[in-house]
Write a protein that holds these residues in place. Structure first.
Motif, PDB file in Angstrom:
ATOM      1  N   LEU A  35      31.652  44.455 -28.267  1.00  0.00           N
ATOM      2  CA  LEU A  35      31.047  44.008 -29.522  1.00  0.00           C
ATOM      3  C   LEU A  35      30.292  45.144 -30.202  1.00  0.00           C
ATOM      4  O   LEU A  35      29.649  45.966 -29.547  1.00  0.00           O
ATOM      5  N   ASP A  36      30.352  45.156 -31.515  1.00  0.00           N
ATOM      6  CA  ASP A  36      29.510  46.046 -32.313  1.00  0.00           C
ATOM      7  C   ASP A  36      28.180  45.387 -32.645  1.00  0.00           C
ATOM      8  O   ASP A  36      27.152  46.057 -32.740  1.00  0.00           O
ATOM      9  N   VAL A  37      28.212  44.076 -32.877  1.00  0.00           N
ATOM     10  CA  VAL A  37      27.020  43.315 -33.246  1.00  0.00           C
ATOM     11  C   VAL A  37      27.056  41.981 -32.514  1.00  0.00           C
ATOM     12  O   VAL A  37      28.125  41.357 -32.397  1.00  0.00           O
ATOM     13  N   ALA A  38      25.894  41.541 -32.042  1.00  0.00           N
ATOM     14  CA  ALA A  38      25.790  40.225 -31.412  1.00  0.00           C
ATOM     15  C   ALA A  38      24.629  39.454 -32.015  1.00  0.00           C
ATOM     16  O   ALA A  38      23.514  39.994 -32.138  1.00  0.00           O
ATOM     17  N   PHE A  39      24.881  38.224 -32.419  1.00  0.00           N
ATOM     18  CA  PHE A  39      23.805  37.313 -32.796  1.00  0.00           C
ATOM     19  C   PHE A  39      23.301  36.632 -31.529  1.00  0.00           C
ATOM     20  O   PHE A  39      24.097  36.148 -30.709  1.00  0.00           O
ATOM     21  N   ILE A  40      21.977  36.600 -31.379  1.00  0.00           N
ATOM     22  CA  ILE A  40      21.347  36.069 -30.177  1.00  0.00           C
ATOM     23  C   ILE A  40      20.184  35.180 -30.592  1.00  0.00           C
ATOM     24  O   ILE A  40      19.363  35.583 -31.425  1.00  0.00           O
ATOM     25  N   GLY A  41      20.113  34.000 -30.050  1.00  0.00           N
ATOM     26  CA  GLY A  41      18.994  33.102 -30.320  1.00  0.00           C
ATOM     27  C   GLY A  41      17.925  33.223 -29.248  1.00  0.00           C
ATOM     28  O   GLY A  41      18.230  33.351 -28.059  1.00  0.00           O
ATOM     29  N   VAL A  42      16.656  33.194 -29.679  1.00  0.00           N
ATOM     30  CA  VAL A  42      15.537  33.158 -28.738  1.00  0.00           C
ATOM     31  C   VAL A  42      14.648  31.981 -29.145  1.00  0.00           C
ATOM     32  O   VAL A  42      13.771  32.105 -30.000  1.00  0.00           O
ATOM     33  N   PRO A  43      14.860  30.804 -28.547  1.00  0.00           N
ATOM     34  CA  PRO A  43      14.204  29.567 -29.002  1.00  0.00           C
ATOM     35  C   PRO A  43      12.799  29.395 -28.429  1.00  0.00           C
ATOM     36  O   PRO A  43      12.518  28.464 -27.670  1.00  0.00           O
ATOM     37  N   LEU A  44      11.894  30.272 -28.842  1.00  0.00           N
ATOM     38  CA  LEU A  44      10.537  30.302 -28.288  1.00  0.00           C
ATOM     39  C   LEU A  44       9.520  29.877 -29.334  1.00  0.00           C
ATOM     40  O   LEU A  44       9.597  30.319 -30.487  1.00  0.00           O
ATOM     41  N   ASP A  45       8.556  29.046 -28.940  1.00  0.00           N
ATOM     42  CA  ASP A  45       7.444  28.759 -29.851  1.00  0.00           C
ATOM     43  C   ASP A  45       6.108  28.598 -29.134  1.00  0.00           C
ATOM     44  O   ASP A  45       5.130  28.140 -29.730  1.00  0.00           O
ATOM     45  N   ILE A  46       6.032  29.036 -27.876  1.00  0.00           N
ATOM     46  CA  ILE A  46       4.779  28.879 -27.144  1.00  0.00           C
ATOM     47  C   ILE A  46       3.840  30.070 -27.352  1.00  0.00           C
ATOM     48  O   ILE A  46       2.777  30.128 -26.735  1.00  0.00           O
ATOM     49  N   ASN A  97       6.061  28.900 -19.844  1.00  0.00           N
ATOM     50  CA  ASN A  97       5.338  30.101 -19.439  1.00  0.00           C
ATOM     51  C   ASN A  97       5.668  31.241 -20.406  1.00  0.00           C
ATOM     52  O   ASN A  97       6.776  31.778 -20.373  1.00  0.00           O
ATOM     53  N   LEU A  98       4.707  31.609 -21.235  1.00  0.00           N
ATOM     54  CA  LEU A  98       4.951  32.629 -22.253  1.00  0.00           C
ATOM     55  C   LEU A  98       5.217  33.992 -21.627  1.00  0.00           C
ATOM     56  O   LEU A  98       6.172  34.679 -22.006  1.00  0.00           O
ATOM     57  N   LEU A  99       4.390  34.408 -20.673  1.00  0.00           N
ATOM     58  CA  LEU A  99       4.564  35.739 -20.103  1.00  0.00           C
ATOM     59  C   LEU A  99       5.865  35.846 -19.319  1.00  0.00           C
ATOM     60  O   LEU A  99       6.545  36.885 -19.363  1.00  0.00           O
ATOM     61  N   ALA A 100       6.244  34.775 -18.639  1.00  0.00           N
ATOM     62  CA  ALA A 100       7.542  34.778 -17.952  1.00  0.00           C
ATOM     63  C   ALA A 100       8.667  34.866 -18.968  1.00  0.00           C
ATOM     64  O   ALA A 100       9.667  35.569 -18.751  1.00  0.00           O
ATOM     65  N   SER A 101       8.514  34.180 -20.084  1.00  0.00           N
ATOM     66  CA  SER A 101       9.541  34.233 -21.126  1.00  0.00           C
ATOM     67  C   SER A 101       9.684  35.638 -21.688  1.00  0.00           C
ATOM     68  O   SER A 101      10.798  36.108 -21.959  1.00  0.00           O
ATOM     69  N   VAL A 102       8.572  36.321 -21.891  1.00  0.00           N
ATOM     70  CA  VAL A 102       8.612  37.693 -22.386  1.00  0.00           C
ATOM     71  C   VAL A 102       9.411  38.571 -21.431  1.00  0.00           C
ATOM     72  O   VAL A 102      10.241  39.392 -21.855  1.00  0.00           O
ATOM     73  N   ASP A 103       9.203  38.402 -20.134  1.00  0.00           N
ATOM     74  CA  ASP A 103       9.956  39.181 -19.152  1.00  0.00           C
ATOM     75  C   ASP A 103      11.438  38.820 -19.176  1.00  0.00           C
ATOM     76  O   ASP A 103      12.310  39.692 -19.050  1.00  0.00           O
ATOM     77  N   ILE A 104      11.746  37.542 -19.345  1.00  0.00           N
ATOM     78  CA  ILE A 104      13.142  37.094 -19.404  1.00  0.00           C
ATOM     79  C   ILE A 104      13.847  37.712 -20.617  1.00  0.00           C
ATOM     80  O   ILE A 104      14.982  38.182 -20.527  1.00  0.00           O
ATOM     81  N   ILE A 105      13.153  37.707 -21.760  1.00  0.00           N
ATOM     82  CA  ILE A 105      13.737  38.265 -22.989  1.00  0.00           C
ATOM     83  C   ILE A 105      13.996  39.756 -22.811  1.00  0.00           C
ATOM     84  O   ILE A 105      15.074  40.259 -23.148  1.00  0.00           O
ATOM     85  N   GLN A 106      13.006  40.481 -22.281  1.00  0.00           N
ATOM     86  CA  GLN A 106      13.195  41.917 -22.080  1.00  0.00           C
ATOM     87  C   GLN A 106      14.388  42.196 -21.174  1.00  0.00           C
ATOM     88  O   GLN A 106      15.228  43.058 -21.480  1.00  0.00           O
ATOM     89  N   ALA A 107      14.472  41.475 -20.059  1.00  0.00           N
ATOM     90  CA  ALA A 107      15.584  41.692 -19.123  1.00  0.00           C
ATOM     91  C   ALA A 107      16.925  41.384 -19.782  1.00  0.00           C
ATOM     92  O   ALA A 107      17.919  42.091 -19.553  1.00  0.00           O
ATOM     93  N   TYR A 108      16.971  40.357 -20.619  1.00  0.00           N
ATOM     94  CA  TYR A 108      18.219  39.997 -21.307  1.00  0.00           C
ATOM     95  C   TYR A 108      18.667  41.139 -22.221  1.00  0.00           C
ATOM     96  O   TYR A 108      19.842  41.534 -22.211  1.00  0.00           O
ATOM     97  N   TYR A 109      17.740  41.695 -22.997  1.00  0.00           N
ATOM     98  CA  TYR A 109      18.104  42.753 -23.934  1.00  0.00           C
ATOM     99  C   TYR A 109      18.388  44.075 -23.209  1.00  0.00           C
ATOM    100  O   TYR A 109      19.183  44.886 -23.702  1.00  0.00           O
ATOM    101  N   GLU A 110      17.770  44.280 -22.062  1.00  0.00           N
ATOM    102  CA  GLU A 110      18.089  45.479 -21.283  1.00  0.00           C
ATOM    103  C   GLU A 110      19.538  45.459 -20.808  1.00  0.00           C
ATOM    104  O   GLU A 110      20.173  46.516 -20.673  1.00  0.00           O
ATOM    105  N   ARG A 111      20.078  44.283 -20.578  1.00  0.00           N
ATOM    106  CA  ARG A 111      21.483  44.183 -20.161  1.00  0.00           C
ATOM    107  C   ARG A 111      22.444  44.586 -21.282  1.00  0.00           C
ATOM    108  O   ARG A 111      23.611  44.873 -21.028  1.00  0.00           O
ATOM    109  N   LEU A 112      21.944  44.629 -22.504  1.00  0.00           N
ATOM    110  CA  LEU A 112      22.782  45.059 -23.622  1.00  0.00           C
ATOM    111  C   LEU A 112      22.858  46.580 -23.738  1.00  0.00           C
ATOM    112  O   LEU A 112      23.768  47.109 -24.381  1.00  0.00           O
TER     113      LEU A 112
END
Length: 316
Positions: A35-46, A97-112
Motif C-alpha cells: 500500500l501507498d496509503v492506508a486509512f486507519i480508524g482510532v475510535p478513542l474518546d477517553i 485504559n487511556l495509557l494502555a491505549s496510547v501504547d497500543i496505538i504506538q505499537a500499531y503504527y510502528e508495525r507500519l
C-alpha cells in the motif's frame, strides 16, 4: 502479472446507501504490504475533557465518505490513478485504559514503519496524535507539523494527568518528536486559563496563526507562508475538526465560536501540496452532537483532500 490499483466503489455499480462500509468505499486490507496509503480508524474518546463520543468518529466518517468520487474537479487531482490505497480498519484500543491505549496505538503504527505506506487516520480524540508521532519519529526523526485546531493542545497536564487530548503537543516537544522551527498552528481562539496559554508553543519556535488572523480572508496566501516555514523535511498534518467554526462542524466535543469556515479548511489542506507529507489525521469528530452527519461529511472530505495533496498524486 497485471497490477491494478484499488478504486472506490462507484455509485453507479452499487447504491451509495449499500456496499462497502470502508473509507471512500475502498477495498479493505489486513496488511499494509503493497500500500501507498492506508486509512486507519482510532475510535478513542477517553482522553476528552468535555463531551465524549469521538469513539464513534471513524465509523461516522466512513459512512459519510460514500458521496466522495475519485477525481477532484477543482484541482484535477487523481489519487487513485497513482496510489494504492486501502482501509486497514480500526486500532483495537483498550476503552477502559487511556495509557494502555496510547501504547497500543504506538505499537500499531510502528508495525507500519517497514512499509512505504502513509497513514491517514480517522479519530478519535486528539490524544491519538502523540503515539502516532512517537511511531513516525522512529523512522523520520523530528518532523514538521501543520496543526489546525481551536486549541494549542500544549497544556502541561489536565487534572494532573500528563497525557490527554489537550497535552499532545507539549509531550511531543518534550520527547523530541517535532522540529519546532517547522511547526505551524492555525485557528486557535477563545479563552485561556492564563494570559500566556498560547505562548508556550511560540516560545519553543512554533508559528501561530490565530483564528482572528484568518477572519474574512482567503487562506491561500497564508499557506504560501506555511509551506515556506514547514518545508524542507517530513511533515505531519493534524486537523482537529473543532478548528472549524461550530456553525459548520457542530459535532465535536469542545466547540469554540469564531472559527474557520469549511472553505478555509479546504484551502489549508490544498495548500499543503508540495510538502513531504508522511501522515495525517482528522480528529475530534463526535457524531452524537450532529445527527445530520454534516461534521463527519466535512471530515471525510478533508481526509480526501489530504490524500489528493500527497507526493506522487497527478494533477491536470
Amino acid at each position: 502479472m497485471t497490477f491494478t490499483l484499488n478504486q472506490p466503489q462507484g455509485g453507479n455499480e452499487m447504491p451509495r446507501f449499500a456496499g462497502r462500509g470502508t473509507m471512500l468505499r475502498l477495498p479493505s486490507a489486513d496488511t499494509p504490504e503493497g500500500l501507498d496509503v492506508a486509512f486507519i480508524g482510532v475510535p478513542l474518546d477517553i482522553g476528552t475533557s468535555l463531551r465524549a463520543g469521538t469513539r464513534f468518529g471513524p465509523r461516522s466518517i466512513r459512512n459519510e465518505s460514500v458521496m466522495i468520487r475519485p477525481y477532484h474537479m477543482a484541482t484535477g487531482a487523481a489519487p487513485f490513478d497513482a496510489l494504492q490505497v486501502a482501509d486497514l480498519g480500526d486500532v483495537p484500543i483498550n476503552t477502559y485504559n487511556l495509557l494502555a491505549s496510547v501504547d497500543i496505538i504506538q505499537a500499531y503504527y510502528e508495525r507500519l514503519l517497514p512499509h512505504r505506506v502513509v497513514p491517514m487516520t480517522l479519530g478519535g480524540d486528539h490524544t491519538i496524535t502523540l503515539p502516532i508521532l512517537r511511531a513516525l519519529a522512529k523512522k523520520h526523526g523530528p518532523v514538521g507539523l501543520v496543526h489546525v485546531d481551536a486549541h494549542t493542545d500544549t497544556n502541561d497536564h489536565m487534572f494532573g494527568e500528563k497525557i490527554a487530548h489537550g497535552t499532545t503537543f507539549r509531550r511531543a516537544v518534550e520527547e523530541g518528536l517535532l522540529d519546532c522551527k517547522r511547526v505551524v498552528q492555525i485557528g486557535q481562539r477563545a479563552q485561556g486559563y492564563t494570559s500566556g496559554d498560547f505562548q508556550w508553543g511560540v516560545d519553543q519556535g512554533f508559528r501561530l496563526f490565530t483564528a482572528e488572523q484568518c477572519w474574512h480572508r482567503s487562506l491561500a496566501p497564508l499557506m504560501d507562508e506555511v509551506r515556506e516555514i514547514v518545508g524542507g523535511g517530513p511533515v505531519y498534518l493534524s486537523f482537529d475538526i473543532d478548528g472549524i467554526d461550530p456553525a459548520w462542524a457542530p459535532g465535536t466535543g469542545t466547540p469554540e465560536v469564531g472559527g474557520l469556515t469549511s472553505i478555509q479548511g479546504l484551502e489549508i489542506v490544498r495548500g499543503c501540496r508540495g510538502l513531504d507529507l508522511i501522515g495525517g489525521d482528522l480528529v475530534e469528530v463526535s457524531p452524537p452532537y450532529d445527527q445530520s452527519g454534516n461534521t463527519a461529511q466535512l471530515a471525510a472530505n478533508l481526509l480526501y483532500e489530504m490524500l489528493c495533496v500527497l507526493p506522487g498524486v497527478p494533477v491536470r
